[in-house]
Design a protein around this motif. Sequence first.
Motif, PDB file in Angstrom:
ATOM      1  N   GLU A 116       0.842  -1.186   0.000  1.00  0.00           N
ATOM      2  CA  GLU A 116       0.000   0.000   0.000  1.00  0.00           C
ATOM      3  C   GLU A 116       0.880   1.240   0.000  1.00  0.00           C
ATOM      4  OE1 GLU A 116      -3.026  -2.909   1.440  1.00  0.00           O
ATOM      5  OE2 GLU A 116      -1.138  -2.394   2.395  1.00  0.00           O
ATOM      6  N   ASP A 120      -2.075   6.780   4.520  1.00  0.00           N
ATOM      7  CA  ASP A 120      -3.374   6.187   4.822  1.00  0.00           C
ATOM      8  C   ASP A 120      -3.717   5.011   3.917  1.00  0.00           C
ATOM      9  OD1 ASP A 120      -3.892   7.478   2.439  1.00  0.00           O
ATOM     10  OD2 ASP A 120      -5.274   8.960   3.282  1.00  0.00           O
ATOM     11  N   GLY A 121      -2.792   4.615   3.029  1.00  0.00           N
ATOM     12  CA  GLY A 121      -3.059   3.498   2.130  1.00  0.00           C
ATOM     13  C   GLY A 121      -4.087   3.824   1.066  1.00  0.00           C
ATOM     14  N   PHE A 234      -0.545  -0.657   9.062  1.00  0.00           N
ATOM     15  CA  PHE A 234      -1.013   0.635   9.546  1.00  0.00           C
ATOM     16  C   PHE A 234      -1.180   0.527  11.054  1.00  0.00           C
ATOM     17  CE2 PHE A 234      -2.245   0.144   5.193  1.00  0.00           C
ATOM     18  CZ  PHE A 234      -1.948   1.367   4.626  1.00  0.00           C
ATOM     19  N   ARG A 250      -5.716   6.162   8.468  1.00  0.00           N
ATOM     20  CA  ARG A 250      -6.321   5.047   7.747  1.00  0.00           C
ATOM     21  C   ARG A 250      -7.848   5.083   7.778  1.00  0.00           C
ATOM     22  NH1 ARG A 250      -5.718   1.736   3.507  1.00  0.00           N
ATOM     23  NH2 ARG A 250      -6.226  -0.443   3.914  1.00  0.00           N
ATOM     24  N   THR A 254     -10.789   3.722   5.012  1.00  0.00           N
ATOM     25  CA  THR A 254     -11.637   2.557   5.274  1.00  0.00           C
ATOM     26  C   THR A 254     -12.998   2.926   5.855  1.00  0.00           C
ATOM     27  OG1 THR A 254     -10.838   2.222   7.547  1.00  0.00           O
ATOM     28  CG2 THR A 254      -9.565   1.211   5.761  1.00  0.00           C
ATOM     29  N   ASP A 259      -9.712   2.037  12.754  1.00  0.00           N
ATOM     30  CA  ASP A 259      -8.504   2.475  12.045  1.00  0.00           C
ATOM     31  C   ASP A 259      -8.127   3.916  12.366  1.00  0.00           C
ATOM     32  OD1 ASP A 259      -7.876   0.130  10.693  1.00  0.00           O
ATOM     33  OD2 ASP A 259      -9.267   0.562   9.051  1.00  0.00           O
ATOM     34  N   LYS A 264       0.565   4.372   7.986  1.00  0.00           N
ATOM     35  CA  LYS A 264       1.456   3.332   7.486  1.00  0.00           C
ATOM     36  C   LYS A 264       2.817   3.417   8.157  1.00  0.00           C
ATOM     37  CE  LYS A 264       3.540   1.327   3.390  1.00  0.00           C
ATOM     38  NZ  LYS A 264       3.839   1.460   1.950  1.00  0.00           N
TER      39      LYS A 264
END
Length: 347
Positions: A116, A120-121, A234, A250, A254, A259, A264
């Motif tokens: 990722e 925050d991906g 994360f 994150r 999501t 999260d 990350k």
Amino acid sequence: MLRLFYTAMAMVLLLPLTSCSEDALYVPVNEVVELNVPANFPQPAQDVSVTKKGFELGRKLFYDGRLSADGTVSCSFCHEQGYAFTHHGHQFSHGINDHEGTRNAPAVQNMAFQTEYFYDGASNSLEMLSIVPIHNPIEMAETLDGIANKLRTDREYVKLFGEAFDDAQVSSGNILKALSQFMAMMVSANSKYDKYVRNEPGSSLAQQELSGMQLFRSKCATCHATDLFTDNSFRNNGLPPNPFLNDKGREIVTGFASDAYKFKVPSLRNVEKTAPYMHDGRFGSLESVLNFYASGVQQSATLDPQLTHGGVLGIPMTIDEKTAIIAFLKTLTDEEFLTNPLFYYRT
């Protein structure tokens, strides 16, 4: 091993033109370039097909301000090679019209080995990740179609896209593919540490560096795992939220409250060169980072359990232990990567 890869890569990128017949026009050879995995690395997490011409086109695009709406902000603007492709000295990344973002620009290195991207991906694809800064209204504020339209008026770019891709199109997809090919080859794995763990002739670590390595493995390597120095996860590291930003990390991607405040785990390769630190760039030195982990970790609902030991928050470290760990972290600096001419743009 990696030095041989860089040498081979340079030879491929400098190969002469060939012809199909005596009467044919000379056409560029677009050889496939293999990503040689360093002996101490895991296998790549991303499958990116790289060619000589695709790599060269990606490099040119990376340094071109036309990827932004006003023509002033290139990828390299926030990702400088000498600092492991971070925005050295800037707490937050900068964008068009002198806008300032809300996060510190992450390093661009060993990208093919990551699962990722961004703190925050926001992307899990090396090919697609460039969409994020390009479309961000503060950073580049452009669209892929807008970039393609600009580049179609440039005869050199039309030629380069024709050489790099079978369909010869100056298109959104090919822009992303070229950038991903360039980033896929940005491998940093030739530091003092790497030479030591690969038992290369003449390589060694000083006693303080060896002590720091053992301390690092016992106190830090759960998160900064493998020789990538990240587990690609994360985590909430107990950093008190910035009251002016309240960046929930994150959770923004999501939507899960579980999260919240997870970011990350960054790789620590070339960390000596990538100040300031943390997702919001709040720490200016490695000493400050270790001081935080020793005594500044804050409890919260999503705090990573690795940061609670016997009811005590943080990671216990003495002054001497911090000094040794920093000495070890400096062995992760890869000067060959930071100065490799393959990665800077040449007209």
